[in-house]
Enzyme design. Sequence first.
Site, PDB file in Angstrom:
ATOM      1  N   HIS A  19      26.431 -81.585  55.081  1.00 21.52           N
ATOM      2  CA  HIS A  19      26.371 -80.886  56.557  1.00 21.52           C
ATOM      3  C   HIS A  19      25.757 -79.709  56.495  1.00 21.52           C
ATOM      4  O   HIS A  19      25.020 -79.190  57.294  1.00 21.52           O
ATOM      5  CB  HIS A  19      27.865 -80.774  57.080  1.00 21.52           C
ATOM      6  N   LYS A  43      38.826 -92.781  65.914  1.00 22.00           N
ATOM      7  CA  LYS A  43      38.973 -92.411  64.313  1.00 22.00           C
ATOM      8  C   LYS A  43      40.189 -91.853  64.158  1.00 22.00           C
ATOM      9  O   LYS A  43      40.816 -91.314  64.848  1.00 22.00           O
ATOM     10  CB  LYS A  43      37.861 -91.623  64.043  1.00 22.00           C
ATOM     11  N   ARG A  92      20.694 -90.152  56.480  1.00 21.18           N
ATOM     12  CA  ARG A  92      20.695 -89.994  55.125  1.00 21.18           C
ATOM     13  C   ARG A  92      20.112 -91.325  54.570  1.00 21.18           C
ATOM     14  O   ARG A  92      18.696 -91.468  54.547  1.00 21.18           O
ATOM     15  CB  ARG A  92      22.288 -90.250  54.772  1.00 21.18           C
ATOM     16  N   SER A 130      31.709 -87.642  54.379  1.00 17.46           N
ATOM     17  CA  SER A 130      33.090 -87.165  54.139  1.00 17.46           C
ATOM     18  C   SER A 130      34.209 -88.286  53.682  1.00 17.46           C
ATOM     19  O   SER A 130      35.032 -87.842  52.950  1.00 17.46           O
ATOM     20  CB  SER A 130      33.423 -86.707  55.895  1.00 17.46           C
TER      21      SER A 130
HETATM   22  P1  ADP Z   1      29.918 -88.897  62.514  1.00 20.12           P
HETATM   23  O1  ADP Z   1      31.441 -89.207  62.600  1.00 20.12           O
HETATM   24  O2  ADP Z   1      29.406 -88.594  63.888  1.00 20.12           O
HETATM   25  O3  ADP Z   1      29.040 -89.904  61.821  1.00 20.12           O
HETATM   26  P2  ADP Z   1      29.800 -87.237  60.389  1.00 20.12           P
HETATM   27  O4  ADP Z   1      30.741 -85.804  60.407  1.00 20.12           O
HETATM   28  O5  ADP Z   1      30.039 -88.164  59.698  1.00 20.12           O
HETATM   29  O6  ADP Z   1      29.816 -87.591  62.125  1.00 20.12           O
HETATM   30  O7  ADP Z   1      28.336 -86.512  60.524  1.00 20.12           O
HETATM   31  C1  ADP Z   1      27.492 -85.384  61.261  1.00 20.12           C
HETATM   32  C2  ADP Z   1      26.201 -85.619  61.166  1.00 20.12           C
HETATM   33  O8  ADP Z   1      25.917 -85.094  59.944  1.00 20.12           O
HETATM   34  C3  ADP Z   1      25.498 -87.024  61.384  1.00 20.12           C
HETATM   35  O9  ADP Z   1      24.328 -86.855  61.793  1.00 20.12           O
HETATM   36  C4  ADP Z   1      25.609 -87.422  59.911  1.00 20.12           C
HETATM   37  O10 ADP Z   1      24.376 -88.349  59.559  1.00 20.12           O
HETATM   38  C5  ADP Z   1      25.105 -86.300  59.135  1.00 20.12           C
HETATM   39  N1  ADP Z   1      25.482 -86.022  57.788  1.00 20.12           N
HETATM   40  C6  ADP Z   1      26.657 -86.415  57.018  1.00 20.12           C
HETATM   41  N2  ADP Z   1      26.480 -86.313  55.985  1.00 20.12           N
HETATM   42  C7  ADP Z   1      25.409 -85.859  55.824  1.00 20.12           C
HETATM   43  C8  ADP Z   1      24.448 -85.652  54.532  1.00 20.12           C
HETATM   44  N3  ADP Z   1      25.127 -85.918  53.205  1.00 20.12           N
HETATM   45  N4  ADP Z   1      23.307 -85.249  54.479  1.00 20.12           N
HETATM   46  C9  ADP Z   1      22.799 -85.128  55.597  1.00 20.12           C
HETATM   47  N5  ADP Z   1      23.212 -85.323  56.835  1.00 20.12           N
HETATM   48  C10 ADP Z   1      24.518 -85.796  56.640  1.00 20.12           C
END
Ligand code: ADP
Length: 162
Positions: A19, A43, A92, A130
């Site tokens: 992130h 969630k 990703r 996460s």
């Molecule tokens: P959500 O629950 O909306 O998927 P996340 O917190 O998992 O939210 O992720 C928020 C954003 O960050 C999403 O666009 C996700 O694709 C991106 N993201 C999460 N992990 C990574 C990573 N390792 N590299 C790049 N983008 C990421």
Amino acid sequence: MSERVAVYPGSFDPVTFGHLDIIKRGLTVFDKIIVAVLNNARKDPLFTVEERVALLKETTKELNHVEVDCFDGLLMDYVEEKNVHVVLRGLRAISDFEYELQIASINKNLNPKVETFFMISNNHFSFLSSSMVKEVSRYQGNVSDLVPEAVEEALNKKYGRQ
Ligand code: ADP
């Protein structure tokens, strides 16, 4: 020219280096990024919204032009309220693509003025999520390469190790 602002929405449960990489690289494109933590009733998060916001604030405190906020309900209502026209998302693997395509299409229907801007994940973080971090930390694996120290400490506390 008016300020170019993007909203970067997500669960951030908790924030990872993946992130933070998107936020830092996003700042090379946008003047300001509003990181918006979604309070998603569907969630079952490990961290409360307040904890997730606090961890994001702590881990972005050295970055200028980053605001951390939270929202309930529809993202398109939130961006309207903030008067922002760009949503920033990270991509990703291919597995993200279909889900992101669905959300971006629905959002386009809800508000055609809003664009979704995708940034491809840094190779180092393309398998970092996460949920993976929580799984590793729950079983006492080392997550220091995956999340900032403040997040590692918060995970240790959640899993009763401190
Ligand atoms: P959500 O629950 O909306 O998927 P996340 O917190 O998992 O939210 O992720 C928020 C954003 O960050 C999403 O666009 C996700 O694709 C991106 N993201 C999460 N992990 C990574 C990573 N390792 N590299 C790049 N983008 C990421």
